[in-house]
Enzyme design. Sequence first.
Site, PDB file in Angstrom:
ATOM      1  N   ARG A  53     -10.837  -3.347  33.922  1.00  0.00           N
ATOM      2  CA  ARG A  53     -11.785  -3.708  32.854  1.00  0.00           C
ATOM      3  C   ARG A  53     -11.046  -3.777  31.523  1.00  0.00           C
ATOM      4  O   ARG A  53     -11.347  -4.597  30.664  1.00  0.00           O
ATOM      5  CB  ARG A  53     -12.953  -2.697  32.786  1.00  0.00           C
ATOM      6  CG  ARG A  53     -13.854  -2.938  31.590  1.00  0.00           C
ATOM      7  CD  ARG A  53     -15.221  -2.261  31.655  1.00  0.00           C
ATOM      8  NE  ARG A  53     -15.255  -0.992  32.328  1.00  0.00           N
ATOM      9  CZ  ARG A  53     -14.748   0.157  31.843  1.00  0.00           C
ATOM     10  NH1 ARG A  53     -14.166   0.186  30.659  1.00  0.00           N
ATOM     11  NH2 ARG A  53     -14.812   1.275  32.548  1.00  0.00           N
ATOM     12  N   TYR A 106     -26.608 -24.581  21.721  1.00  0.00           N
ATOM     13  CA  TYR A 106     -27.010 -24.404  23.120  1.00  0.00           C
ATOM     14  C   TYR A 106     -28.254 -23.502  23.196  1.00  0.00           C
ATOM     15  O   TYR A 106     -28.323 -22.482  22.500  1.00  0.00           O
ATOM     16  CB  TYR A 106     -25.833 -23.805  23.905  1.00  0.00           C
ATOM     17  CG  TYR A 106     -26.214 -23.333  25.284  1.00  0.00           C
ATOM     18  CD1 TYR A 106     -26.836 -24.187  26.191  1.00  0.00           C
ATOM     19  CD2 TYR A 106     -25.957 -22.033  25.688  1.00  0.00           C
ATOM     20  CE1 TYR A 106     -27.203 -23.755  27.461  1.00  0.00           C
ATOM     21  CE2 TYR A 106     -26.308 -21.590  26.957  1.00  0.00           C
ATOM     22  CZ  TYR A 106     -26.936 -22.460  27.830  1.00  0.00           C
ATOM     23  OH  TYR A 106     -27.297 -22.030  29.083  1.00  0.00           O
ATOM     24  N   ASP A 177     -18.235 -22.599  17.596  1.00  0.00           N
ATOM     25  CA  ASP A 177     -18.291 -22.772  19.046  1.00  0.00           C
ATOM     26  C   ASP A 177     -17.740 -24.174  19.315  1.00  0.00           C
ATOM     27  O   ASP A 177     -18.385 -25.185  19.029  1.00  0.00           O
ATOM     28  CB  ASP A 177     -19.744 -22.628  19.529  1.00  0.00           C
ATOM     29  CG  ASP A 177     -19.876 -22.802  21.043  1.00  0.00           C
ATOM     30  OD1 ASP A 177     -18.999 -23.445  21.649  1.00  0.00           O
ATOM     31  OD2 ASP A 177     -20.869 -22.308  21.614  1.00  0.00           O
ATOM     32  N   LYS A 202     -16.865 -24.949  30.827  1.00  0.00           N
ATOM     33  CA  LYS A 202     -16.998 -26.393  30.602  1.00  0.00           C
ATOM     34  C   LYS A 202     -15.637 -27.095  30.706  1.00  0.00           C
ATOM     35  O   LYS A 202     -15.025 -27.055  31.750  1.00  0.00           O
ATOM     36  CB  LYS A 202     -17.699 -26.609  29.261  1.00  0.00           C
ATOM     37  CG  LYS A 202     -18.958 -25.755  29.083  1.00  0.00           C
ATOM     38  CD  LYS A 202     -19.994 -26.078  30.140  1.00  0.00           C
ATOM     39  CE  LYS A 202     -21.292 -25.322  30.106  1.00  0.00           C
ATOM     40  NZ  LYS A 202     -21.359 -23.964  29.644  1.00  0.00           N
TER      41      LYS A 202
HETATM   42  O1  P1T Z   1     -22.901 -20.788  30.217  1.00  0.00           O
HETATM   43  P1  P1T Z   1     -21.944 -19.935  29.447  1.00  0.00           P
HETATM   44  O2  P1T Z   1     -20.529 -19.946  29.964  1.00  0.00           O
HETATM   45  O3  P1T Z   1     -22.465 -18.545  29.213  1.00  0.00           O
HETATM   46  O4  P1T Z   1     -21.781 -20.618  27.987  1.00  0.00           O
HETATM   47  C1  P1T Z   1     -22.829 -20.703  27.072  1.00  0.00           C
HETATM   48  C2  P1T Z   1     -22.600 -21.866  26.144  1.00  0.00           C
HETATM   49  C3  P1T Z   1     -22.081 -21.629  24.897  1.00  0.00           C
HETATM   50  N1  P1T Z   1     -21.850 -22.638  24.017  1.00  0.00           N
HETATM   51  C4  P1T Z   1     -22.106 -23.920  24.347  1.00  0.00           C
HETATM   52  C5  P1T Z   1     -21.850 -25.000  23.349  1.00  0.00           C
HETATM   53  C6  P1T Z   1     -22.619 -24.228  25.614  1.00  0.00           C
HETATM   54  O5  P1T Z   1     -22.865 -25.520  25.900  1.00  0.00           O
HETATM   55  C7  P1T Z   1     -22.877 -23.177  26.548  1.00  0.00           C
HETATM   56  C8  P1T Z   1     -23.470 -23.446  27.893  1.00  0.00           C
HETATM   57  N2  P1T Z   1     -24.089 -24.694  28.003  1.00  0.00           N
HETATM   58  C9  P1T Z   1     -24.702 -25.193  29.119  1.00  0.00           C
HETATM   59  C10 P1T Z   1     -24.818 -24.510  30.276  1.00  0.00           C
HETATM   60  C11 P1T Z   1     -25.254 -26.561  28.986  1.00  0.00           C
HETATM   61  O6  P1T Z   1     -25.550 -27.214  30.002  1.00  0.00           O
HETATM   62  O7  P1T Z   1     -25.368 -27.026  27.839  1.00  0.00           O
END
Ligand code: P1T
Length: 389
Positions: A53, A106, A177, A202
């Site tokens: 961790r 998001y 972000d 992504k």
């Molecule tokens: O899904 P996660 O890895 O927890 O990430 C969240 C997140 C944060 N910032 C942006 C700009 C994002 O697009 C996302 C996650 N977005 C999607 C799952 C989506 O389909 O837009």
Amino acid sequence: MKSGAPPEGFGTRAIHAGQSPDPSTGAVMTPIFQVSTYAQQEVGKHQGYEYSRTDNPTRTALQGCLAALEGAAHGLVFASGLAATDTLVRTVVSPGDHVVCGDDVYGGTYRLFDKVLRPHGFQFSFVDFTKVPMEQAIPEGTKLVWLESPTNPLLKITDIRAVVTRAHAVGAQVVVDNTFASPYFQNPLALGADFVLHSTTKYLGGHSDVVGGTVLTNHTAAYERLKFHQNAIGAVPGPMDCFLTLRGLKTLHVRMERHQQNARAIVDFLLDHPEVERVYYPLHESHPGYAIARSQMSGFGGMISFELKGDLARARRFVAMTKIFTLAESLGGVESLIELPAAMTHASIEPEKRKAIGIVDGLIRLSVGIEDLPDLLGDLEQAFEASRA
Ligand code: P1T
């Protein structure tokens, strides 16, 4: 790469940074250190690793590579983009502090801020940085500014340098972000931001096979606190997830070029199509943020949003009828995806708020993959035909 050789270009860093052949075996790829604990010669005497961790060698390699790609001194990874977001906010502000957040983010980020952190006393206001003057958007007393550029899903462009100038003037820090642009096309730390965050789920992972998040910064004291929280809160990714993300990173530069190439052709196709009402793509002359986008991004990948003429039922039929574009949440993988943000990725935002921001129910979001362009165009064309009433 042999130790001592300086990695320079983006592709070289994507393939080599943070990694060197495994000293015990010569394995060229960083092994998946599938282990929770490490032998100590005597109490407190070990080889840099005590418990996974706290630190894990596969994770260390990934953190080093991500930091190099954003030009950051420090990088940390988390179990998801939202885990990274939560840990970062809890590290840099306290309950009672005021956070100014872009209005188009998001849906899960909005949900975390509004439904989880606000009840704990964190104060949030949501503003459109493209419309509200900076002095008004970021008032005196603001502690943190949070933004996406380009935004999810409307692909709005915020002038990152202008936000940084105003935020720093009032003593606030800035988080960008950078998930949509990826470090290949935009580096917010170089524009003055204090922290960069990515959902590595992504473009960075790039193959829709792993969930993760990262925070990158040049501030050493903040990094130390974040690292303390990474361990103390414990929202860390496992070694297999780190390996998959590291493997994805090695082709990031090649993939982003192809995402961009395909997306540009699809934008032209949509703009010319008589049944399309509006197209959102930041690196097109028609986009209101085009000049700023050109000044802070070197390109853009595969994210396109658009509205069809006709009613919501048409949009719902359209997204159900593509065959190569899969109807699914998420983005940034090699395969093309299609979705309706209002009903899917941004459903956690109240309908009246979505409407005020401009996320209409029929808005369609594409994540254009790296398949062959004629096949993608053919798929969209057949969906136009098949979805006509
Ligand atoms: O899904 P996660 O890895 O927890 O990430 C969240 C997140 C944060 N910032 C942006 C700009 C994002 O697009 C996302 C996650 N977005 C999607 C799952 C989506 O389909 O837009």
